[in-house]
Design an enzyme around this catalytic site. Structure first.
Site, PDB file in Angstrom:
ATOM      1  N   ASP A 262       0.841  -1.193   0.000  1.00  0.00           N
ATOM      2  CA  ASP A 262       0.000   0.000   0.000  1.00  0.00           C
ATOM      3  C   ASP A 262       0.878   1.245   0.000  1.00  0.00           C
ATOM      4  O   ASP A 262       2.033   1.208   0.409  1.00  0.00           O
ATOM      5  CB  ASP A 262      -0.887   0.020   1.254  1.00  0.00           C
ATOM      6  CG  ASP A 262      -1.944  -1.084   1.208  1.00  0.00           C
ATOM      7  OD1 ASP A 262      -2.300  -1.513   0.089  1.00  0.00           O
ATOM      8  OD2 ASP A 262      -2.390  -1.513   2.287  1.00  0.00           O
ATOM      9  N   TYR A 330       4.753  -9.145   7.784  1.00  0.00           N
ATOM     10  CA  TYR A 330       4.312  -7.757   7.983  1.00  0.00           C
ATOM     11  C   TYR A 330       4.472  -7.374   9.447  1.00  0.00           C
ATOM     12  O   TYR A 330       4.390  -8.228  10.340  1.00  0.00           O
ATOM     13  CB  TYR A 330       2.829  -7.601   7.649  1.00  0.00           C
ATOM     14  CG  TYR A 330       2.472  -7.875   6.215  1.00  0.00           C
ATOM     15  CD1 TYR A 330       2.392  -6.839   5.297  1.00  0.00           C
ATOM     16  CD2 TYR A 330       2.188  -9.171   5.786  1.00  0.00           C
ATOM     17  CE1 TYR A 330       2.036  -7.071   3.986  1.00  0.00           C
ATOM     18  CE2 TYR A 330       1.831  -9.424   4.466  1.00  0.00           C
ATOM     19  CZ  TYR A 330       1.760  -8.373   3.566  1.00  0.00           C
ATOM     20  OH  TYR A 330       1.406  -8.613   2.278  1.00  0.00           O
ATOM     21  N   TYR A 402      -4.856 -10.553   3.059  1.00  0.00           N
ATOM     22  CA  TYR A 402      -5.073  -9.133   3.377  1.00  0.00           C
ATOM     23  C   TYR A 402      -4.935  -8.946   4.886  1.00  0.00           C
ATOM     24  O   TYR A 402      -5.767  -9.428   5.655  1.00  0.00           O
ATOM     25  CB  TYR A 402      -6.454  -8.670   2.915  1.00  0.00           C
ATOM     26  CG  TYR A 402      -6.601  -8.601   1.422  1.00  0.00           C
ATOM     27  CD1 TYR A 402      -6.053  -7.532   0.702  1.00  0.00           C
ATOM     28  CD2 TYR A 402      -7.290  -9.588   0.719  1.00  0.00           C
ATOM     29  CE1 TYR A 402      -6.206  -7.449  -0.673  1.00  0.00           C
ATOM     30  CE2 TYR A 402      -7.437  -9.515  -0.666  1.00  0.00           C
ATOM     31  CZ  TYR A 402      -6.897  -8.448  -1.354  1.00  0.00           C
ATOM     32  OH  TYR A 402      -7.041  -8.363  -2.714  1.00  0.00           O
TER      33      TYR A 402
END
Ligand SMILES: [Zn+2]
Ligand SMILES: [Zn+2]
Length: 440
Positions: A262, A330, A402
């Site tokens: 993103d 992440y 996601y």
């Protein structure tokens, strides 16, 4: 063969190339010109006795002589005591194209003088008139052993060019494609794109991966984009590509990333693989160490590249297709609706570690992705408390998972989720990629 050749040459004037080409499929190791010379000489020998008596044969020997054939010229004089008048006539099949081979080679050499290439391919665009004429000719004499004018022409140019430049002809992946357009009498160079592989890290939360055209004005420039045509003034793509375009003299670039993060996410750790395609480059033999230094200096504090290597279009496909097969780690900063206990933190880890998540297409990307339910694995998860209503999580998941929705639950569209496990709302407010687990 001799019969057919005699019939052709008594009826029209053909250059040595065009004569030999009609018999190109007979035997190996000869050029069409050499074939033509052999047939011409054989015809002179076969019909020598009839030169002075047979009008048709006399004309044929004269035509052969006009192709600079010494055997025909001398034999004609010996038989008739007359010299062949060496007036200039043009081949009725190729319009004298093969007389101009060396002119074409010279012109191409000039065009290539400043170009950086190792291999080349010759292409040609022929006038329809010549192609039809050749087809009709072959039909008329029932010739089945020829190759096309275009095949001979491009091969002969390629041979001489290779001899004179020392560069290799290549059909597979030529650095340079040279197109001789005989319709417009122009020669065009097409340069193969240059592909540079590398990995990038991104250190700021304000730039997208690729150039983002303004959707308001369709890149034309308007108030909304401050007349730049772009939604964001910089991108990872531009920061990397612009210096490389300048160095290579390319006309443009394409950026192919192995997935994307993103805009507001950092890309850390070992970096994300990418292939930068430089279109129409003047310079191919680039110094990658220098490119790395220049890119990293100009993009300092924003983007850093490494592991640069020259690569191919094939590897690009591989990188594009690999994004869901790879694991990603992440780091997420998460705010909570309520205070969290250490028991609940443990519960999150227990219920997500090694678990397959069912994830419907997130609402925020519904407008551009098909609405599907995808199974995605969480391989590893660490969670620690960083404030009363704050936690930080490190999550290693399958490509395509996601993370923001894994945390919020996306109104029940992702199950299980942080929110569903603890029983109150959790929201990711900062997300970074800290490692991509690639095998190349
Ligand atoms: Zn010809
Ligand atoms: Zn605009």
């Amino acid at each position: 063969m001799i019969e057919v050749a005699k019939k052709i040459l008594t009826e029209q004037f053909l250059c040595t190339h065009c004569l030999g080409r009609q018999f190109a499929l007979l035997g190996y190791g000869l050029s069409d010109k050499e074939r033509g010379e052999i047939i011409q000489n054989a015809l002179v020998m076969e019909y020598y006795e009839h030169i002075s008596t047979d009008e048709e044969i006399s004309q044929m020997i004269k035509n052969i002589s006009k192709c600079n054939n010494e055997v025909a010229t001398r034999s004609f004089y010996k038989a008739t005591k007359e010299k062949v008048e060496q007036d200039k006539i043009t081949c009725e099949l190729c319009d004298g194209l093969f007389d101009k081979l060396s002119d074409f080679v010279l012109e191409i050499k000039q065009l290539l003088l400043k170009e950086d290439y190792q291999s080349f391919l010759i292409g040609a665009i022929f006038p329809v008139k010549l192609i039809e004429r050749e087809d009709n000719f072959r039909a008329k004499y029932s010739i089945t052993t020829s190759e096309t004018m275009k095949e001979e022409f491009t091969r002969e140019i390629g041979k001489s060019l290779s001899n004179e430049t020392g560069k290799a002809p290549s059909f597979d992946l030529p650095d340079m494609t040279i197109i001789i357009d005989l319709q417009s009498n122009k020669i065009k160079l097409e340069k193969r794109s240059l592909y540079i592989y590398g990995r990038y890290r991104k250190y700021i939360r304000t730039i997208p991966q690729t150039r983002w055209p303004c959707w308001e004005c369709d890149s034309k420039g308007c108030k909304k984009c401050n007349f730049t045509g772009k939604m964001y003034q910089e991108s990872v793509e531009e920061l990397i590509a612009n210096p490389v375009i300048k160095i290579t003299g390319g006309t443009g670039s394409k950026f192919h990333g192995a997935g994307r993060e993103d805009i507001d996410a950092l890309m850390l750790g070992n970096g994300r693989p990418f292939v930068l395609e430089i279109q129409d480059p003047n310079i191919r033999s680039v110094n990658l160490k220098r490119i790395k230094k220049i890119v990293n200096r100009k993009a300092k504090g924003k983007v850093k590249v490494g592991q640069l290597a020259i690569t191919s279009k094939k590897k690009l496909q591989h990188i594009k297709n690999s994004s869901t097969k790879t694991k990603k780690t992440y780091r997420a900063k998460i705010s909570l609706e309520d205070e969290i206990s250490s028991e609940l933190i443990l519960k999150i880890i227990q219920e997500l570690h090694g678990v397959v998540i069912k994830q419907k297409t997130p609402q925020r990307v519904m407008h551009r992705r098909a609405n599907l339910e995808r199974p995605r694995t969480v391989y590893d998860i660490k969670v620690k408390k960083t404030g009363e209503k704050e936690i930080e999580a490190e999550i290693t998941g399958q490509g395509g998972l996601y993370i923001k929705e894994l945390i919020s639950g996306d109104d029940g569209r992702t199950l299980p989720s942080f929110s569903s496990i603890i029983g109150f709302k959790a929201k990711c407010y900062q997300l970074d990629v800290i490692r991509l687990h690639y095998e190349y």
